[in-house]
Design a protein around this motif. Structure first.
Motif, PDB file in Angstrom:
ATOM      1  N   GLY A 103       1.202 -11.164  99.733  1.00  0.00           N
ATOM      2  CA  GLY A 103       0.827 -11.227  98.629  1.00  0.00           C
ATOM      3  C   GLY A 103       0.393 -10.575  98.166  1.00  0.00           C
ATOM      4  O   GLY A 103      -0.966 -10.638  97.227  1.00  0.00           O
ATOM      5  N   ILE A 104       0.035  -9.000  99.308  1.00  0.00           N
ATOM      6  CA  ILE A 104      -0.443  -8.218  98.267  1.00  0.00           C
ATOM      7  C   ILE A 104       0.238  -7.271  97.610  1.00  0.00           C
ATOM      8  O   ILE A 104       1.462  -7.339  97.076  1.00  0.00           O
ATOM      9  CB  ILE A 104      -0.247  -6.626  99.656  1.00  0.00           C
ATOM     10  N   GLU A 105      -0.476  -6.995  96.113  1.00  0.00           N
ATOM     11  CA  GLU A 105       0.464  -6.463  95.105  1.00  0.00           C
ATOM     12  C   GLU A 105       1.977  -4.786  94.568  1.00  0.00           C
ATOM     13  O   GLU A 105       1.162  -4.201  96.169  1.00  0.00           O
ATOM     14  CB  GLU A 105      -0.584  -5.633  94.477  1.00  0.00           C
ATOM     15  N   GLU A 106       2.579  -4.864  94.392  1.00  0.00           N
ATOM     16  CA  GLU A 106       3.259  -3.968  94.723  1.00  0.00           C
ATOM     17  C   GLU A 106       2.655  -2.505  94.839  1.00  0.00           C
ATOM     18  O   GLU A 106       3.104  -1.591  95.323  1.00  0.00           O
ATOM     19  CB  GLU A 106       4.300  -4.514  93.879  1.00  0.00           C
ATOM     20  N   SER A 107       1.751  -1.882  93.749  1.00  0.00           N
ATOM     21  CA  SER A 107       1.453  -1.243  93.421  1.00  0.00           C
ATOM     22  C   SER A 107       0.473  -0.950  94.709  1.00  0.00           C
ATOM     23  O   SER A 107       0.327   1.181  94.701  1.00  0.00           O
ATOM     24  CB  SER A 107       0.816  -1.206  91.996  1.00  0.00           C
ATOM     25  N   LEU A 108       0.306  -1.598  95.244  1.00  0.00           N
ATOM     26  CA  LEU A 108      -0.848  -0.855  96.178  1.00  0.00           C
ATOM     27  C   LEU A 108       0.248  -1.238  97.408  1.00  0.00           C
ATOM     28  O   LEU A 108      -0.400   0.633  98.367  1.00  0.00           O
ATOM     29  CB  LEU A 108      -1.712  -2.043  97.098  1.00  0.00           C
ATOM     30  N   LEU A 109       1.713  -1.230  97.591  1.00  0.00           N
ATOM     31  CA  LEU A 109       1.875  -0.652  98.575  1.00  0.00           C
ATOM     32  C   LEU A 109       2.814   0.948  97.927  1.00  0.00           C
ATOM     33  O   LEU A 109       3.007   1.740  99.032  1.00  0.00           O
ATOM     34  CB  LEU A 109       3.244  -1.878  98.825  1.00  0.00           C
ATOM     35  N   HIS A 110       2.974   0.757  97.163  1.00  0.00           N
ATOM     36  CA  HIS A 110       3.503   2.143  95.982  1.00  0.00           C
ATOM     37  C   HIS A 110       2.249   3.328  96.998  1.00  0.00           C
ATOM     38  O   HIS A 110       2.825   4.942  97.226  1.00  0.00           O
ATOM     39  CB  HIS A 110       3.989   2.009  94.690  1.00  0.00           C
ATOM     40  N   LYS A 111       1.111   2.823  96.804  1.00  0.00           N
ATOM     41  CA  LYS A 111       0.488   3.938  96.841  1.00  0.00           C
ATOM     42  C   LYS A 111      -0.238   4.150  98.070  1.00  0.00           C
ATOM     43  O   LYS A 111       0.584   5.607  98.608  1.00  0.00           O
ATOM     44  CB  LYS A 111      -1.064   2.945  96.123  1.00  0.00           C
ATOM     45  N   TRP A 112       0.064   3.113  99.074  1.00  0.00           N
ATOM     46  CA  TRP A 112       0.054   3.772 100.336  1.00  0.00           C
ATOM     47  C   TRP A 112       1.424   4.340 100.773  1.00  0.00           C
ATOM     48  O   TRP A 112       1.498   5.431 101.502  1.00  0.00           O
ATOM     49  CB  TRP A 112      -0.061   2.015 101.108  1.00  0.00           C
ATOM     50  N   VAL A 113       2.619   4.403 100.529  1.00  0.00           N
ATOM     51  CA  VAL A 113       3.626   4.758 101.022  1.00  0.00           C
ATOM     52  C   VAL A 113       3.543   5.867 100.015  1.00  0.00           C
ATOM     53  O   VAL A 113       3.757   7.096 100.484  1.00  0.00           O
ATOM     54  CB  VAL A 113       5.231   4.453  99.984  1.00  0.00           C
ATOM     55  N   ARG A 114       3.087   6.172  98.763  1.00  0.00           N
ATOM     56  CA  ARG A 114       2.738   7.749  98.229  1.00  0.00           C
ATOM     57  C   ARG A 114       1.880   8.706  99.564  1.00  0.00           C
ATOM     58  O   ARG A 114       1.769   9.699  99.434  1.00  0.00           O
ATOM     59  CB  ARG A 114       2.658   7.775  97.004  1.00  0.00           C
ATOM     60  N   LYS A 115       0.840   8.143  99.411  1.00  0.00           N
ATOM     61  CA  LYS A 115       0.044   8.748 100.661  1.00  0.00           C
ATOM     62  C   LYS A 115       0.380   8.988 101.664  1.00  0.00           C
ATOM     63  O   LYS A 115      -0.412   9.410 102.621  1.00  0.00           O
ATOM     64  CB  LYS A 115      -1.574   8.362 100.516  1.00  0.00           C
ATOM     65  N   ASN A 116       1.450   8.688 101.833  1.00  0.00           N
ATOM     66  CA  ASN A 116       2.473   8.152 103.565  1.00  0.00           C
ATOM     67  C   ASN A 116       1.330   7.652 104.704  1.00  0.00           C
ATOM     68  O   ASN A 116       0.954   8.006 106.027  1.00  0.00           O
ATOM     69  CB  ASN A 116       2.385   9.789 104.209  1.00  0.00           C
ATOM     70  N   ARG A 117       0.565   6.777 103.935  1.00  0.00           N
ATOM     71  CA  ARG A 117      -0.033   5.381 104.952  1.00  0.00           C
ATOM     72  C   ARG A 117       0.853   4.977 105.808  1.00  0.00           C
ATOM     73  O   ARG A 117       0.833   4.398 106.779  1.00  0.00           O
ATOM     74  CB  ARG A 117      -0.733   5.082 104.576  1.00  0.00           C
ATOM     75  N   LEU A 118       1.478   5.166 105.160  1.00  0.00           N
ATOM     76  CA  LEU A 118       3.148   3.348 105.041  1.00  0.00           C
ATOM     77  C   LEU A 118       4.862   4.577 105.197  1.00  0.00           C
ATOM     78  O   LEU A 118       4.984   5.079 104.312  1.00  0.00           O
ATOM     79  CB  LEU A 118       3.156   2.233 104.445  1.00  0.00           C
ATOM     80  N   GLN A 119       4.760   5.117 106.606  1.00  0.00           N
ATOM     81  CA  GLN A 119       5.790   6.329 106.139  1.00  0.00           C
ATOM     82  C   GLN A 119       7.326   5.258 106.349  1.00  0.00           C
ATOM     83  O   GLN A 119       8.071   4.737 107.125  1.00  0.00           O
ATOM     84  CB  GLN A 119       5.771   7.220 107.220  1.00  0.00           C
ATOM     85  N   PRO A 120       8.164   6.139 105.090  1.00  0.00           N
ATOM     86  CA  PRO A 120       9.407   5.626 105.321  1.00  0.00           C
ATOM     87  C   PRO A 120      10.427   5.710 106.140  1.00  0.00           C
ATOM     88  O   PRO A 120      11.323   5.301 107.012  1.00  0.00           O
ATOM     89  CB  PRO A 120      10.053   6.654 104.071  1.00  0.00           C
ATOM     90  N   ALA A 121      10.073   6.773 106.659  1.00  0.00           N
ATOM     91  CA  ALA A 121      10.543   7.091 108.522  1.00  0.00           C
ATOM     92  C   ALA A 121      10.556   5.720 109.832  1.00  0.00           C
ATOM     93  O   ALA A 121      11.337   5.761 110.258  1.00  0.00           O
ATOM     94  CB  ALA A 121      10.504   7.981 109.399  1.00  0.00           C
ATOM     95  N   MET A 122       9.476   5.260 109.565  1.00  0.00           N
ATOM     96  CA  MET A 122       8.916   4.044 110.202  1.00  0.00           C
ATOM     97  C   MET A 122       9.422   2.671 110.185  1.00  0.00           C
ATOM     98  O   MET A 122       9.749   2.039 110.569  1.00  0.00           O
ATOM     99  CB  MET A 122       7.172   3.950 110.622  1.00  0.00           C
ATOM    100  N   PHE A 123       9.128   2.680 108.242  1.00  0.00           N
ATOM    101  CA  PHE A 123      10.154   2.082 107.517  1.00  0.00           C
ATOM    102  C   PHE A 123      10.486   1.764 106.380  1.00  0.00           C
ATOM    103  O   PHE A 123      10.870   2.006 105.533  1.00  0.00           O
ATOM    104  CB  PHE A 123       8.433   0.794 107.059  1.00  0.00           C
ATOM    105  N   PRO A 124      12.312   2.326 107.049  1.00  0.00           N
ATOM    106  CA  PRO A 124      12.923   2.571 106.272  1.00  0.00           C
ATOM    107  C   PRO A 124      13.285   2.250 104.778  1.00  0.00           C
ATOM    108  O   PRO A 124      13.838   2.518 103.949  1.00  0.00           O
ATOM    109  CB  PRO A 124      14.843   2.557 106.173  1.00  0.00           C
TER     110      PRO A 124
END
Length: 138
Positions: free
Chosen positions: A59-80
């Motif tokens: 139920g989290i907003e998509e924009s927050l997920l994008h923000k966290w990936v952009r800031k490397n809080r959620l790293q694409p290396a771990m979550f492809p």
């Protein structure tokens, strides 16, 4: 010292110091939401989840997920399957501000510009001497 700004999430005034772009209450709320998403992604079966699946499940907003990936809080290396939109075309990318195709398009344009500038400089620096024809009339 910071400046007084309106929080983009709730509209309340807060002292902006450059560390966070939202007020303290919204920052704490975002942190709670981050914990929900991170707990979801830590499960082995969810590590390859797409942004759409994460939004649906948490139920989290998509924009927050994008923000966290952009800031490397959620790293694409771990979550492809995570990424954020390209600033130019909106296509999902995992690093930088532009996707690979927009980056290549920009580089191509710069190469063309450099080649044209080099040609203009070469033409401008050529010796434009006067040529005389020696024609004898009878």
């Amino acid at each position: 010292m910071g400046e007084l700004k309106n929080c983009p999430s709730c509209g309340e005034f807060f002292n902006y110091t450059g560390l966070r772009e939202v007020c303290n209450n919204c920052a704490m709320n975002e942190e709670k939401q981050y914990e929900v998403v991170y707990r979801f992604l830590r499960k082995r079966e969810n590590r390859a989840a797409t942004v759409e699946r994460i939004v649906e499940a948490t139920g989290i907003e998509e924009s927050l997920l994008h923000k966290w990936v952009r800031k490397n809080r959620l790293q694409p290396a771990m979550f492809p399957n995570l990424g954020y939109p390209c600033d130019n075309c909106g296509k999902i990318t995992q690093q930088g501000k532009l996707c690979v195709s927009c980056t290549e398009e920009l580089k191509s344009g710069l190469r063309q510009f450099d080649a044209a500038k080099e040609f203009r400089d070469k033409v401008a620096n050529q010796d434009h001497g006067t040529y005389h024809a020696d024609i004898k009339r009878k």
